[in-house]
Design a protein around this motif. Sequence first.
Motif, PDB file in Angstrom:
ATOM      1  N   LEU A  77       0.824  -1.208   0.000  1.00 53.88           N
ATOM      2  CA  LEU A  77       0.000   0.000   0.000  1.00 53.88           C
ATOM      3  C   LEU A  77       0.859   1.260   0.000  1.00 53.88           C
ATOM      4  N   GLN A  78       1.920   1.243   0.786  1.00 59.68           N
ATOM      5  CA  GLN A  78       2.772   2.424   0.897  1.00 59.68           C
ATOM      6  C   GLN A  78       3.646   2.612  -0.334  1.00 59.68           C
ATOM      7  N   LYS A  79       4.130   1.513  -0.917  1.00 62.53           N
ATOM      8  CA  LYS A  79       4.984   1.620  -2.104  1.00 62.53           C
ATOM      9  C   LYS A  79       4.212   2.145  -3.314  1.00 62.53           C
ATOM     10  N   THR A  80       2.929   1.847  -3.395  1.00 61.67           N
ATOM     11  CA  THR A  80       2.112   2.268  -4.539  1.00 61.67           C
ATOM     12  C   THR A  80       1.305   3.534  -4.253  1.00 61.67           C
ATOM     13  N   ASN A  81       1.382   4.058  -3.027  1.00 62.63           N
ATOM     14  CA  ASN A  81       0.604   5.234  -2.599  1.00 62.63           C
ATOM     15  C   ASN A  81      -0.901   4.968  -2.562  1.00 62.63           C
ATOM     16  N   VAL A  82      -1.295   3.713  -2.631  1.00 66.25           N
ATOM     17  CA  VAL A  82      -2.715   3.386  -2.491  1.00 66.25           C
ATOM     18  C   VAL A  82      -3.191   3.678  -1.069  1.00 66.25           C
ATOM     19  N   ILE A  83      -2.272   3.689  -0.116  1.00 62.38           N
ATOM     20  CA  ILE A  83      -2.639   3.998   1.264  1.00 62.38           C
ATOM     21  C   ILE A  83      -3.255   5.393   1.351  1.00 62.38           C
ATOM     22  N   GLU A  84      -2.801   6.334   0.499  1.00 65.01           N
ATOM     23  CA  GLU A  84      -3.367   7.684   0.510  1.00 65.01           C
ATOM     24  C   GLU A  84      -4.796   7.677  -0.044  1.00 65.01           C
ATOM     25  N   THR A  85      -5.021   6.870  -1.073  1.00 65.99           N
ATOM     26  CA  THR A  85      -6.381   6.751  -1.624  1.00 65.99           C
ATOM     27  C   THR A  85      -7.327   6.187  -0.576  1.00 65.99           C
ATOM     28  N   PHE A  86      -6.891   5.143   0.103  1.00 63.76           N
ATOM     29  CA  PHE A  86      -7.714   4.542   1.159  1.00 63.76           C
ATOM     30  C   PHE A  86      -7.943   5.527   2.307  1.00 63.76           C
ATOM     31  N   GLN A  87      -6.905   6.277   2.683  1.00 69.74           N
ATOM     32  CA  GLN A  87      -7.029   7.204   3.814  1.00 69.74           C
ATOM     33  C   GLN A  87      -7.999   8.335   3.494  1.00 69.74           C
ATOM     34  N   ASN A  88      -7.935   8.875   2.280  1.00 70.43           N
ATOM     35  CA  ASN A  88      -8.881   9.928   1.888  1.00 70.43           C
ATOM     36  C   ASN A  88     -10.318   9.431   1.930  1.00 70.43           C
TER      37      ASN A  88
END
Length: 271
Positions: A77-88
């Motif tokens: 999640l962190q390597k692909t920046n998907v964590i930011e999509t999920f957090q928003n």
Amino acid sequence: MKAIGYSIMEFKAGIFIVAMLAIVLSSPAIAQKTKNPPAPAAPILPPSPAPAPEPHHVDLADLLSVAGPFHTFLDYLQKTNVIETFQNQANNTKEGITIFVPADSAFAALKKTTFANLTQDQLKSLLLYHAFPKYYSLAEFNELSSLNPVATFAGSQYTLNLTDNMGSVRVKSMWSNPEISSSVYSTAPVAVYEVKKVLLPMQIFKSDPPLAPAPAPAPDAKASDVAPSPTSGKSTSAKAKAEAKNSSYQVSVGIVNYLVLAVSGGLMLLW
């Protein structure tokens, strides 16, 4: 005459009083007060209500780092920046988010090349495939299963089928059908559920990915203690043979000595 005199005097006194009032009222101070009356007091208003507190936002990275273990999923999640999509989406209190998180053991069960050969876009779609852009409690999955297939965060083509059998919820993708094993966090607008297998969509995996080779069984220490090694077996056998040979030699020597004594005794009798 006396009455007329009193009337004249009263008339003069009235004129005097009127004149005095005119003088007093014509003074600057009185005139100013008359022209500018005091402003009315401001009304007392009730205190304004305190502002509403900011909504509490769940930090998904912190949550996944201490729960699980979900280190492999969080790392992707962190390597692909998907964590930011999920957090928003998690901060969107109106819709919320539902995430299916595979445990580390789920990734370890697949061959390492399963994810190494994916493009960056495929890896992002795989991660987004593990979430719904809306909050769902476990009680809502029974109703949600009637809407199969359900679109995921990855898009309308990436869908999942849900089954709810008396509270046992399964999340079916093309190549896996894991059961929700536990509720990691479930308070609107964020729901995080643990699954024992990685969800694998057909759009990315055309065939069932191979499993990792099973680890070699650990040596049985008790068996090694009981069963002698080949070297120890040979040494034990040689020792047994040496002891048997020594015993035979001692028996042979004893018999010879006995015969010698017997012959000697017979010769003495002859003498």
